[in-house]
Structures are given as C-alpha cells and as structure tokens.
Write an enzyme that holds these catalytic residues in place. Structure first.
Site, PDB file in Angstrom:
ATOM      1  N   LYS A  19      21.976  -8.777  95.765  1.00  0.00           N
ATOM      2  CA  LYS A  19      21.027  -7.951  95.288  1.00  0.00           C
ATOM      3  C   LYS A  19      20.942  -7.821  93.765  1.00  0.00           C
ATOM      4  CE  LYS A  19      23.621  -5.035  97.610  1.00  0.00           C
ATOM      5  NZ  LYS A  19      23.835  -5.913  98.968  1.00  0.00           N
ATOM      6  N   GLY A  37      18.604  -3.904  87.392  1.00  0.00           N
ATOM      7  CA  GLY A  37      18.288  -3.759  85.787  1.00  0.00           C
ATOM      8  C   GLY A  37      18.267  -2.361  85.599  1.00  0.00           C
ATOM      9  N   ASN A  44      16.276   0.290  85.330  1.00  0.00           N
ATOM     10  CA  ASN A  44      15.781   1.363  85.879  1.00  0.00           C
ATOM     11  C   ASN A  44      15.720   1.338  87.481  1.00  0.00           C
ATOM     12  OD1 ASN A  44      13.741  -0.467  85.761  1.00  0.00           O
ATOM     13  ND2 ASN A  44      12.136   1.073  85.043  1.00  0.00           N
ATOM     14  N   SER A  85      16.626  -1.219  91.082  1.00  0.00           N
ATOM     15  CA  SER A  85      17.156  -2.504  91.808  1.00  0.00           C
ATOM     16  C   SER A  85      16.238  -3.285  92.770  1.00  0.00           C
ATOM     17  CB  SER A  85      18.484  -2.014  92.732  1.00  0.00           C
ATOM     18  OG  SER A  85      19.438  -1.441  91.838  1.00  0.00           O
ATOM     19  N   VAL A  86      16.608  -4.375  93.241  1.00  0.00           N
ATOM     20  CA  VAL A  86      15.894  -5.046  94.212  1.00  0.00           C
ATOM     21  C   VAL A  86      16.847  -5.461  95.385  1.00  0.00           C
ATOM     22  CG1 VAL A  86      14.572  -7.178  94.955  1.00  0.00           C
ATOM     23  CG2 VAL A  86      14.227  -6.089  92.615  1.00  0.00           C
ATOM     24  N   LYS A 120      11.792  -3.628  95.861  1.00  0.00           N
ATOM     25  CA  LYS A 120      11.948  -3.301  94.473  1.00  0.00           C
ATOM     26  C   LYS A 120      11.880  -1.934  94.482  1.00  0.00           C
ATOM     27  CE  LYS A 120      10.155  -4.442  90.106  1.00  0.00           C
ATOM     28  NZ  LYS A 120       9.187  -5.077  89.039  1.00  0.00           N
ATOM     29  N   ASP A 167       4.808 -10.855  79.257  1.00  0.00           N
ATOM     30  CA  ASP A 167       6.358 -10.954  79.216  1.00  0.00           C
ATOM     31  C   ASP A 167       6.485 -12.315  80.111  1.00  0.00           C
ATOM     32  OD1 ASP A 167       8.905 -10.721  78.932  1.00  0.00           O
ATOM     33  OD2 ASP A 167       9.160  -9.083  80.437  1.00  0.00           O
TER      34      ASP A 167
END
Length: 1221
Positions: free
Chosen positions: A192, A195, A197, A199-200, A271, A448
């Site tokens: 998994k 980050g 704020n 997760s995936v 996500k 980005d």
C-alpha cells in the site's frame, strides 16, 4: 486565452461525444456489507458496489466509445450528468458536497450503513490516543517542506486507517461462508502507498462471485467486536510474509507484465483522501475527481489513452462511536501497517514539493467559514481520553485503473535510469501528446509533473502498438506508431488546472498563479528532470530511429554475414526493431564507430528536443525530427493488435501501410508490402533526392514474375526483382550522400557553411576581376578606370579591331573600344553602311588617287605582310581607339570634303587616321576640338609592332585627307619620297604646335621613338596583331618641351624600359589591360621625368602627393595621440601608486596612534591604582591613629580625598568623622 492548434492537431467534433455510463443513485435502504473486509463500498449516493455487477474492462476499452456497468435492471448510467454537457450550465457539485451516509470504523475497518445504530453500550473508556502513536501511513518527504495543499491536511486526525491493513488470512477465516458475496477484496500481497492526507490500496474484483443482496448485519457487528484483537495480534506474524510476497509479486509484474495482464484487468487502485473542507467545492479531493471525469471523456472518445481511468467514486465518514481497542493492540497494528507503505503511487501529491516562489492559497467557501472553523475545532479538541469523532470528517475514495509497472521513478531506479532511444521516444511522445490533446480540449495544466506522477502499464495481451492519427485539411493523415514495453499514464491531479465546457475554471485557490493557462510549464519542469536519464549504447539497437517512410536502407559490404539474420529477427520483434539491426563487424573498433555514428545524431536530436520543450507548445513538438522514426509502420502492426487514437475522436478506416524489407545480398530496400501490380514499376525514391531517383527509375524494368528469395519470416511476396550491380552502386553513392546530409553534426554543418561562403567569395572575386575591379576588363565591356597612382596602361587590340567591329574571340584579347554585345551590332551596322558609301566613292576616283588610297585593312595586311615579308610597311588603323576621356569620340575612316571646314588651318598627314571629338557640348564634359593621329608599323609579321608619335601637318595644299601606306622601302618611287619630304616639313612645323589635352589628365600620348625601327620592338604570339599605347593618369603634357627632355634620356635607359615592357607582354600576351607600376619597372619611370611639376610638359602628380601628405599627417597625428594616451596612462598609474602609498602610511600612522593611546591609558590606569593603594594605606594609618587618639595625617587625608572624587566626599558628608579625628 484558448490555445488553437493549427498545425498538427485539428479541431473536429470534439464536444460531440457519446455519454459516459456510470453508476446511478440508489436509496440507502437494505444495503449490506461484509463485516471484516473493505470489499463493499458505496457511491456518493450510498450505492453498494455489489449492485454494480460485472465491470467489463478489456484492452478494447481504448477503442470503444462506452463502458457498460451491468447492475440492477442492466441500466447504463452517466458518469457526468446531462446538465454538465456543453450547454452553458455550470458543473453540478451537489453530489460532491453531500454528507455521506456510509460509515466505517477507523480502528477496525468495519463499514456500517445505518446512522441510527446506537452503540452506546460499548465502553469507549479503554481507547486512548497515544501521542507517540503512528498513523497508518508515513510521510515520504520531511515535515518541514512547504506543501500547497488544502487546509487541515496537516492536522492530526485520530483515525486509524486499519481498513487498509486487514489481513487476508483473517478475511478468509472469518468470512469463509460469505466469500462469494464479496464483490471486491483487498489484495494484501501488494504494498500500500500513503502520503500526507490519505492512502492508496489495491482491491481485486471477483468476477465469478454471485450477487447476494442479503447479509446479516448483526452477525457482522458481533464478529467485528470479537475478532478485532485477533486481527491486530496476527498482523505481526503475517507482515513478514507480506513483504516477501510483495517482492516476488513486484518482480513478476514489472518484468513479466504481459503474463499478468489478465490479472490486472480485475485489479483496481482505490485512492482514499481526507476531505479537509467538505463544503468547499474547490477542495483538492473534489478538484481531482472533476478533472478525472473530464479526462475520461478523452479516453472514451478515443482521443487519448495516457490518463488513468476513473471507474467509480464514493464518500465515507468514520462512525461517531468507536469500538473498544487496547492500546497495545492499536500500537501493534499501526507498527505493522507502516512496514507495508512504500513510495506514493496514484497520489504523489502527498509528497509534492513546490518552490518557495509559489503563492499561498486562499480558500473561498460557498457556505461561509463556520463549517471550516468547526472542522478545525473538532480535529484540535480530540484528546487522549475521548474517541468520538464528529461527522464532519469525511473521506473521498476514487476507484482507479491499476498500473502494474509502477511509477517512472521506480522503473528508472530498477534500470539505473538507463533507457534506449526507442523507449525515450515512446515515453516523450506519449507525454507530449497527452498534454497537447488535453490542452486543446480543456486547457489542462498539471502543475506537478515529475517522475513520481508518471505511471507505467504494460500493453494488453492482444495489443502491441498505439497508433496515433491526426487528419489534415487535405484529407491525409499524420501517423505515429508507438510500441515498446509500456503505456504511459499521467496521474495525480490534486494541483492541476482545467477549464470546463461551461467556461468554469477549476484550479488551486491557494495558488492564484495556477488560474492562468501556461502551456509550457509542465514540459519545462519535466525536461529538467530528463537529464537524469542516460541513453544506452548497445550494438543491437534498432536502426529505425534514422529511417523515414520511403528511405532505402543499404548496408556496407563488410556486413554481409549478419545482414539477413539480424534484419529478419528484428522485423518480427517490435516496432523499434522492425527494420534491420545494426550489423556486427569483426573489428570492435569499427563496430563502436558505426554505433556512435548512428546514435549520436539521435542524441543530438534529443538534446534539441529538450531545449525546445521549454519554449514551444506540445502540439508543435509532435512534428519534431526526433519523432520521425515513429511515422514508419512496422510489418507486424495491424488494426487488430493496435490501440487506435484519433485527434478528432473518429477512428478512420485508413490505416498506415507497413513496410516489408526485401533482401538482395548485402542490401535492403524497403518497399510497400502491397505494390501496384504492373509490369513496369519505378525504383523506390527518396523524398530528398528526386533527380537521381528519376534517372534510376528510367533504367530499371522489373518483371512481373518475382525472382527474389524472401526471408523465411516474411509472408508477403513482392513482384520486384533485384536491381543490377551498377544500379546498386549508383544508388549506394546517392544514399551515402543522403545519409551524410541527414546525420550531420553541428560542427560539420558549420564547416560546410564556411566552405560554401568561401566558394561564394571566390566567385565574387572572379566576377570582380572580370568586371574590372581588379584591373582586368570583361570580354563584353572595356572599362578604363583612372587610378590615383601613376600606373601605365597597356591596351591590346586584336586584328579584328582593324576591320569592322566583331565580338571578342576566346583566343584574342579584349577589343579596344568594345562596350557590350549590343553595341557591337550597332557599330557593325554603321560601319557596313559607311563601307558601302566608300566603295561607291572609290570607284569614281582616278587611278592616281587609287594608288594613294589604301585597300581594306584585311586585304592590306595580307598584301603588305604575308606577300612582302622582307619589306617594312606602315599601316594605319581604321578603328576606334578608346581613350579614358569622358567626351565621346567619332571615327573617320575617309574624311569627306566637308571636314576641313570644321578644322581650319590644320590638315592631317596622309599616313595618319583621324580621331575627332564631338563638337556638341554635353553636361559635365568640356567642349573640345582635338585631332589625334596614331600610326602603327608592322614589320615582317603581325606580332612585331612599332610605335611612332602622332603628328599634325599644316599643309594647306592637301585639300582632302587621305589615308595612305607610309613606305620606308627603297623600292618605293617618287610618290613615297614626296611623302617623306612632306612629313619632314610637317615635323618642323609641329614643333611649335601643342597637343592640347584635357585639364583633368584624361588624355593619351604616344611615346616618341627614333627612326630606327629596332628601338620599339615588342614580341607577341603569332597570328595576333596587337598594339599598345602608354597613358598616364592626372595631368598630361604636350610636345613643346617633351622632345628636349627626352633627348637627354640616353638610349640605354630607353632600351631597358622597352626590354622590361617586352618581357611583361610576353608573360601576359592576351591580357586586356595590365597595370605596370613605376616601382616594378624603374627604367620606365625615367621616360617620364618629374622635375618640372607645374610646367605644361612634365608629368605632375599633385593629387597623389597631396594624399600622401595627408596620410602622413594623419599617421603623425595618430602617433601623437597614442603617445599622449601613454603619457596619461603613466601619470594615472603614478597617481594611483602615490595614493596607495599615502593610504598605507596613513593606516600605519593610525595604528601607531592607537598603540600609543592604549599605552597612555594603561599608564593612567596604573597611576590611579597606585594612588588608590596609597590612600588605602593612609586610611589604615588613620584608623590606627584614631585608636591611639592621634591624627598626624589629617591634612594629607583631606588633600587625597579631593583627588579621589566625590564618592568619598559623599560618604564623608553622610558619615562625618569624630571631632577627635
């Protein structure tokens, strides 16, 4: 500002796309879910994923226009409402802003669908927040980095995302009876990602499961409470197995991506993100959802395939009351969860780092700031003793397409960031095209774009290529065929910007700069990262990078051994190796040179592309020469095994024709696989060289029956026969020139340009020499330029000039008096007319007169020279002698009776032709009336020429000016003697006469010679009758004193001068006009004395001398200036040195003063200390004396107190001494 693509991408029916089906809204009643798994999720309107049915995700999703989700009633749902079409309506955010009804327990991952379930009986006192408790995800970057994300993303929310870490074994144990009812199951073998704020995690879709809508919620809740501890305790034991499983699985799906492609169809990435501001429609999570929806439009309309597909989305919130969890178990669970988290994928905005130059974002909410403040207070008021979470905290879940090869960053680390040229081409083209089409349709900017946000997926099993097609205005197509190892997917749109069809702009509010459309920002940042990638230089790299659609590939003779095998194997491998591979030579050095010569041009094109990525828009980069090889269609590229993309959304019937190689010994000629069936066809041509191929095609006749042995791998037969050896040799030479021109280094191009410039300069110099700028005269024009230096002009004229004027010949020198080809014809007509008149007059003359009259000059030359070789004859010319005088000149071959009236008191000698100037005045030309005669003497052969001075005779008896032969032979009779006597008389009379010339010096004179013919003998080539005259620039003198001065000159000097002239003319016999400097021939300068500068009979060169004086004065002035400048510089240097010395001395003096001052202060301090010591001693004495009732030092004590200061006096005043003291 909208970007209009005018060249490569054409605007078509971009908005006329079919509706995209998706999930519909279903009521929240009677929904069930599995208790332990996170397999049952619901949409924004609380629709269960179990009701979705089978999701048909196939490799044909890129070429189809719809995706069907078969669910309850088998209805097709729309992903975007009909109100969101291009009807001018704004986007409907109502579904996003609704509060979710789906609840889940953050500690156990249990999902609940009822808000009315009151779990008040559960004791929550045992659950406490640990300050050192780690979340279920870790930050990839440091916490100090500045993130331009939405507010409250950095707030510590007491939510355990154990929904991501439910062990697969526990799921099987506790749900063994209900496994068939689970539509989605978490794949715990895959790591998994997380980050800042969210997760995936990854789930699998069970296609073989049966749809059971009735589940026991009560049993699920009980099982959840009873098995929570088991779940957390078993995580420790099973995490190590998960790591090993991930490593094995990771290597399998990266390296064997095609084998696992069937499994990838049923794998999805979910996500999960924290919605920081649920009522803000421009929140980061909402923005990403909206952008993904609109990018799906491009995918479904066959316009792009380089974005991840959004399968579904839903919102969920944690329950208001949490279950009982021990601290130890929660800590163990969190520790285990952190071991499974790796670099972020699908959500690299968790680790996004921006420069400090970006502006801060300001949130503007639609519903006010009350709800925002409430969310802040909720997250901050969570304490260690309370475990209740308010319903304002929400999570967004996006179900996305799975990329099995990871990010570009991971792929590069595994391969040490080494890519082949074909991989670089496919990577860059897919990135550039996806940005170009998204900018065209939605003015999309990623903001980005880096290696972590570029995902890579393998091709489907039945697909091998991506065919991009762009229809032009003329009906043709631009085709790009991309193959290789992966398909690029650009992900993470949390900071992106997009313009909706309703002209509404979705952007990051905390960065006002992102609202503007900047087409180059993404590629600018991405190009700077490309420097990390290295290009592999392998000998097996394909040669398709340098080929074009109609180019013919020819190998060298030394590579005959490996030509057939390498090319046949490469044609069936991939698009990058469809042509022949690089040959293996015996010598390694030769092989490396060949590889460098073919790879270096591609590297140079790549560097140029990187530079242009920073300035040009993406749609212009598609036509860059680096991507020319992608326009070649491989042999195995077919519509069935390719993903077809079109810029207008309509997949055309036309498909690019592949090329099939034909082998003949060492040569490969690429031709279409389906040629026209004709008996005679042309040789394949190249686009650059047309003339050479046309010549070859005329000579080649190909029979209808093929006589060529095809390689075993090729199934397509060709009716072409191999060309002959001569034709191939010719074509090889042409092809080498073409390849050299195609793959030129920058240095070679500069060298060729320099060589071309040098050649042009040489041609210009030649033209200048022909035009007379270097002293030569062109064949068609005779231009005599006056120069300030004392040059001697030597004029040559051919025998043709003695008769009628004719154009110059290649053997003879330039004609004297010839102006241009057009003027030649005019003069010839005039002379022919005059000759006709003269012939009629000659017939009427008497025999006596006929004896005195000379026949036509060609006949005279033959008669006098060739028939009388031993005789000396004087022949006069009938032609123009062009002088540099500006006034026009008339020539008179036979002067009529009217001419003496125009020239009174002067007659012309019988042996001299006459040149008379025009009497009509002209602007800028002085009016003059002058007569000049020029006799020419021929001796034995025409290449012996003698000069005599022209003289005027004042014989009034000669009523008619007649031109006769002047014979010096003894054989001549009385007529000749009389002529000699007359000439002697004329000479005496002419001494008093002056030959007046132009005051400006534009005149000619003829050098005097003695009667001896040997003095002026000049040798020339045979059959060239040429004479010369010597002329000077500037002021020219007459005859009065010239004879006296020339008598002083000895014969030796004259002999030397004419010998020098003779030598010069032998070297340059055919030169039209040559300049002889007096310095080169000093003997000639003696012929022209310079003593009398101001007299009429000397050569005066005042202009030259003035110029020389002026030049000398200028030089002297410049020297003086330079000397003055040097003196000034020396003075400045001296001043600077003096100043530096003064500064140094001042510094030294200051340092000395400081030292002295310090010493003085130290001395003062020491003196004061000594005085104080003395006082102290005296005070002690006084104290002793006080005890003894004596005070002998009272006076001295008072005196010292005055010196010490007011401090002691004040003490004394405050405490006065006793009277006794």
């Amino acid at each position: 500002m909208t970007l209009r693509l005018d060249t490569s991408l054409k605007r078509g029916a971009s908005r006329n796309i079919p509706p995209i089906p998706t999930f519909s809204s279903v009521s929240n009643e009677n929904l069930s879910s599995s208790p332990y798994t996170s397999s049952s999720y619901y949409s924004s309107n609380c629709e269960s994923l179990d009701s979705i049915g089978d999701i048909s995700i196939d490799s044909s999703v890129y070429s189809s226009s719809e995706i069907e989700f078969v669910g309850n009633g088998d209805k097709k749902k729309n992903f975007i409402n009909n109100n969101n079409n291009n009807n001018g309506n704004k986007y409907d955010f109502s579904n996003l802003l609704e509060t979710p009804k789906l609840k889940f327990s953050p500690s156990t991952g249990r999902t609940k669908n009822n808000n009315n379930n009151n779990n008040n009986n559960i004791n929550n006192n045992n659950y406490k927040k640990n300050d050192n408790q780690k979340k279920n995800f870790k930050y990839i970057e440091d916490n100090e980095s500045d993130y331009l994300d939405d507010e409250n993303d950095e707030e510590n929310v007491d939510i355990d995302l154990s929904i991501l870490n439910v062990n697969f074994k526990i799921i099987n144990e506790n749900n063994s009876q209900n496994n068939n009812n689970n539509k989605y199951q978490i794949n715990n073998n895959m790591q998994k990602t997380g980050g800042r704020n969210g997760s995936v995690f990854f789930v699998n879709n069970n296609n073989n499961s049966n749809n059971n809508n009735n589940n026991n919620n009560n049993n699920n809740n009980n099982n959840n409470n009873n098995n929570n501890n088991n779940n957390n305790n078993n995580n420790n034991n099973d995490n190590s197995n998960n790591k090993n499983n991930f490593k094995n699985n990771n290597t399998s799906y990266t390296h064997n991506s095609n084998k696992n492609n069937n499994e990838n169809k049923n794998t999805f990435a979910i996500k999960q993100q924290l919605v920081s501001t649920p009522k803000n429609k421009l929140s980061q999570t909402y923005r990403e959802k909206v952008i993904l929806e609109h990018l799906n439009i491009l995918i479904e309309s066959n316009k792009a395939c380089n974005f991840p597909k959004l399968i579904n989305w839903y919102k969920a919130a944690p329950t208001s009351n949490l279950s009982n969890v021990n601290n130890n178990n929660s800590n163990n669970n969190n520790n285990n969860s952190n071991n499974n988290i790796t670099n972020s994928r699908y959500g690299s905005n968790y680790e996004d780092i921006y420069d400090d130059n970006y502006y801060d974002e300001v949130d503007d909410y639609d519903s006010g700031k009350e709800e925002e403040e409430s969310t802040k207070t909720i997250t901050k008021t969570i304490t260690t003793t309370t475990a209740s979470i308010k319903p304002n905290i929400q999570y967004m879940h996006l179900i996305l397409e799975y990329a099995n090869m990871g990010t570009l960053k991971e792929y590069g680390k595994d391969n040490n960031f080494e890519f082949t040229i074909s991989q670089m081409k496919s990577l860059l083209f897919q990135v550039i095209y996806s940005l170009a089409i998204s900018q065209k349709e939605f003015e999309f900017v990623h903001n980005d774009l880096h290696f972590g946000n570029v995902l890579l997926t393998s091709f489907p099993v039945d697909k091998k290529y991506i065919v991009y097609q762009d229809k032009l205005d003329n009906g043709e197509f631009n085709n790009w065929i991309v193959g290789g190892d992966f398909i690029v997917k650009i992900s993470d749109f949390g900071l992106s910007r997009i313009k909706l069809p309703s002209n509404e702009i979705i952007y990051n509010q905390r960065n006002d700069r992102s609202k503007e459309f900047c087409f180059y920002s993404d590629l600018y940042s991405f190009s700077s990262l490309l420097n990390k990638i290295k290009i592999k230089e392998s000998p097996s790299s394909s040669s398709t990078t340098s080929t074009s659609t109609s180019q013919v590939l020819i190998k060298s003779d030394s590579d005959s051994s490996s030509s057939a095998s390498s090319s046949s194997s490469s044609s069936s491998s991939s698009s990058s190796s469809s042509s022949s591979s690089l040959p293996k030579s015996k010598n390694k050095s030769n092989r490396s040179k060949d590889n460098q010569s073919k790879l270096d041009p591609e590297k140079r094109l790549l560097t140029k592309l990187k530079k242009s990525m920073k300035d040009l828009p993406p749609y212009k980069l598609l036509d860059h020469p680096f991507f020319d090889s992608l326009k070649v269609c491989p042999n195995d590229c077919l519509p069935l095994n390719s993903i077809r993309i079109s810029t207008n959304g309509i997949v055309p019937k036309e498909f690019p024709k592949p090329l099939s190689p034909i082998f003949e010994k060492n040569n490969i000629i690429s031709i279409p696989s389906s040629p026209i069936s004709t008996t005679t066809t042309t040789f394949p041509t190249t686009p650059t060289i047309k003339s050479t191929t046309k010549k070859i095609s005329k000579t080649i006749v190909i029979p209808s029956s093929p006589s060529l042995a095809l390689p075993p791998n090729l199934s397509v037969k060709s009716p072409f026969a191999p060309p002959s050896k001569k034709q191939l040799q010719q074509y090889q030479q042409q092809q080498k020139q073409q390849t050299i021109s195609m793959f030129k280094y920058d240095d070679e191009e500069e060298k060729e340009e320099e060589e071309k410039e040098k050649e042009k300069e040489k041609e210009k110099e030649k033209e200048k020499e022909e035009e007379g700028e270097e002293g030569n005269i062109p064949k068609e024009k005779l231009i005599l330029k006056m120069t300030p230096k004392p040059y001697i002009f030597i004029h040559h004229f051919s025998p043709n000039s003695l008769g009628p004027l004719s154009p110059p010949s290649s053997t003879s020198s330039t004609l004297l008096g010839a102006l241009s080809q057009e003027k030649f014809e005019k003069k010839q007509r005039q002379i022919q007319d005059s000759e006709k008149v003269n012939k009629n007059e000659e017939e009427n003359q008497t025999k006596d007169d006929a004896d005195n009259i000379s026949p036509p000059l060609p006949h005279a030359i033959k008669k006098s020279i060739y028939n009388n070789k031993n005789n000396h004859q004087k022949i006069s010319t009938n032609t123009i002698i062009k002088t540099p005088i500006k006034a026009p000149i008339k020539t008179i071959t036979q002067i009529p009776t009217e001419t003496p009236n125009k020239i009174p008191n002067k007659t012309i000698s019988q042996s001299n032709p006459v040149i008379i100037r025009d009497e009509t005045p002209q602007k800028g030309i002085p009016f003059e009336k002058k007569v000049v005669s020029t006799p020419l003497i021929y001796k034995e052969r025409p290449h012996f020429v003698f000069l005599k001075k022209a003289k005027l005779s004042s014989n009034s008896n000669n009523k008619e000016n007649i031109i006769n032969f002047h014979n010096n032979n003894n054989n001549n009779n009385n007529n000749n003697n009389n002529n000699n006597n007359n000439n002697n008389n004329n000479n005496n009379n002419n001494n008093n006469n002056k030959d007046s010339y132009n005051e400006k010096g534009n005149a000619t004179s003829y050098c005097n010679g003695d009667d001896d013919d040997d003095d002026f003998k000049i040798d020339h080539k045979e059959n060239v009758v040429s004479g010369f005259l010597i002329e000077k620039d500037h002021e020219f003198i007459g005859d009065k004193e010239n004879s006296k001065e020339k008598q002083k000159v000895s014969k030796r000097v004259q002999d030397k001068a004419w010998q020098e002239l003779n030598a010069f003319l032998r070297k340059n016999p055919t030169q039209g006009v040559s300049r002889i400097k007096s310095t080169d021939y000093p003997a000639l300068s003696d012929l022209f004395p310079k003593k009398k500068r101001c007299s009429e009979n000397n050569f005066v060169f005042e202009k030259e001398k003035k110029q020389e004086k002026e030049n000398k004065e200028k030089e002297n002035k410049e020297k003086e200036k330079k000397q003055l400048e040097k003196q000034k510089q020396l003075e400045r240097e001296k001043l600077e040195k003096d100043r530096l010395e003064k500064d140094r001395l001042e510094k030294e003096q200051q340092e000395k003063d400081c030292l002295e001052r310090e010493k003085f202060l130290e001395n003062e301090r020491l003196e004061k200390e000594q005085e104080r010591e003395k006082l102290e001693k005296e005070i002690k004495i006084l104290v002793v004396s006080k005890k003894n009732r004596t005070n002998p030092l009272q006076k001295d004590y008072d005196r010292y107190i005055k010196k010490v200061g007011s401090s002691l006096t004040e003490k004394r005043a405050s405490k006065p001494m006793n009277d006794n003291i």
